[in-house]
Write a protein that holds these residues in place. Structure first.
Motif, mmCIF file in Angstrom:
data_model
loop_
_atom_site.group_PDB
_atom_site.id
_atom_site.type_symbol
_atom_site.label_atom_id
_atom_site.label_comp_id
_atom_site.label_asym_id
_atom_site.label_seq_id
_atom_site.Cartn_x
_atom_site.Cartn_y
_atom_site.Cartn_z
ATOM 1 N N THR A 95 0.853 -1.185 0.000
ATOM 2 C CA THR A 95 0.000 0.000 0.000
ATOM 3 C C THR A 95 0.888 1.233 0.000
ATOM 4 O O THR A 95 1.546 1.530 0.993
ATOM 5 C CB THR A 95 -0.947 0.001 1.216
ATOM 6 N N ILE B 163 -5.810 -2.292 3.489
ATOM 7 C CA ILE B 163 -6.194 -1.342 4.540
ATOM 8 C C ILE B 163 -5.555 -1.750 5.877
ATOM 9 O O ILE B 163 -5.067 -0.914 6.636
ATOM 10 C CB ILE B 163 -7.733 -1.267 4.658
ATOM 11 N N ARG B 164 -5.544 -3.048 6.164
ATOM 12 C CA ARG B 164 -5.042 -3.564 7.445
ATOM 13 C C ARG B 164 -3.527 -3.371 7.615
ATOM 14 O O ARG B 164 -3.056 -2.963 8.679
ATOM 15 C CB ARG B 164 -5.392 -5.055 7.561
ATOM 16 N N ARG C 101 -4.668 4.740 9.047
ATOM 17 C CA ARG C 101 -5.871 4.137 8.463
ATOM 18 C C ARG C 101 -6.137 4.803 7.108
ATOM 19 O O ARG C 101 -6.301 6.018 7.041
ATOM 20 C CB ARG C 101 -7.069 4.335 9.371
ATOM 21 N N VAL C 102 -6.164 3.974 6.067
ATOM 22 C CA VAL C 102 -6.482 4.468 4.736
ATOM 23 C C VAL C 102 -7.982 4.284 4.538
ATOM 24 O O VAL C 102 -8.470 3.154 4.559
ATOM 25 C CB VAL C 102 -5.721 3.683 3.640
ATOM 26 N N PRO C 103 -8.749 5.368 4.364
ATOM 27 C CA PRO C 103 -10.184 5.209 4.121
ATOM 28 C C PRO C 103 -10.424 4.392 2.851
ATOM 29 O O PRO C 103 -9.723 4.551 1.851
ATOM 30 C CB PRO C 103 -10.688 6.646 3.951
ATOM 31 N N TYR C 104 -11.418 3.522 2.906
ATOM 32 C CA TYR C 104 -11.741 2.638 1.786
ATOM 33 C C TYR C 104 -11.874 3.418 0.474
ATOM 34 O O TYR C 104 -11.345 3.011 -0.555
ATOM 35 C CB TYR C 104 -13.031 1.869 2.102
ATOM 36 N N LEU D 69 -8.564 4.416 -1.503
ATOM 37 C CA LEU D 69 -7.662 3.335 -1.893
ATOM 38 C C LEU D 69 -7.964 2.925 -3.331
ATOM 39 O O LEU D 69 -9.102 2.626 -3.669
ATOM 40 C CB LEU D 69 -7.880 2.152 -0.951
ATOM 41 N N GLY E 263 -2.995 4.913 -1.913
ATOM 42 C CA GLY E 263 -3.967 5.459 -0.978
ATOM 43 C C GLY E 263 -3.526 6.803 -0.441
ATOM 44 O O GLY E 263 -2.349 7.024 -0.203
ATOM 45 N N VAL F 132 -4.011 9.525 2.689
ATOM 46 C CA VAL F 132 -4.510 9.712 4.050
ATOM 47 C C VAL F 132 -4.475 11.199 4.372
ATOM 48 O O VAL F 132 -3.587 11.919 3.949
ATOM 49 C CB VAL F 132 -3.700 8.913 5.103
#
Length: 133
Positions: free
Chosen positions: A19, A63-64, A73-76, A79, A104, A106
């Protein structure tokens, strides 16, 4: 718009995700977090990522992994799939390994952790500017 389900994707070959995260600072400088890994002979900075767990969708893994490795935390919705690389596997159980690369953005970096523990490994995390990368 058709969005993929987060659960239940099983592949025929082992899978991992990378990511690539970007954050635009107030001065409009783009920064990207990397983590230093000691799993190689020489420690090296690398993009956040890791294996897709059994039964986990690749988007959920994308995301995890950044959250586990550096607290971000990358918002859905932020991404985007970029590419999939199929390469020879390091395992003797499989011939190939699929690596899914996501991009992604952030906005909130207040949860960023400069150091985390991932299994047996202590990870050091740092933001780099585009020119440093």
């Amino acid at each position: 718009m058709n969005t993929p389900s987060i659960k239940g994707r099983l592949g025929a070959v082992p899978e991992s995700v990378l990511t690539v995260i970007f954050h635009e600072q107030e001065d409009r400088e783009i920064v990207m977090p990397l983590t230093i890994s000691m799993q190689y002979l020489e420690p090296q900075w690398r993009i956040l990522g890791g294996g897709v767990e059994h039964g986990e969708h690749i988007v959920a893994a994308a995301i995890r992994e950044p959250f586990e490795e550096c607290g971000l935390r990358v918002p859905y919705g932020n991404l985007q799939p970029f590419m999939t690389i199929v390469k020879p596997s390091r395992s003797t159980s499989y011939k190939e390994h699929s690596q899914h690369v996501f991009l992604g953005e952030v906005f909130d970096i207040s949860t960023f952790l400069p150091e985390t523990v991932d299994g047996d490994e202590i990870l050091t995390n740092k933001f780099f500017t585009a020119s440093e990368v």
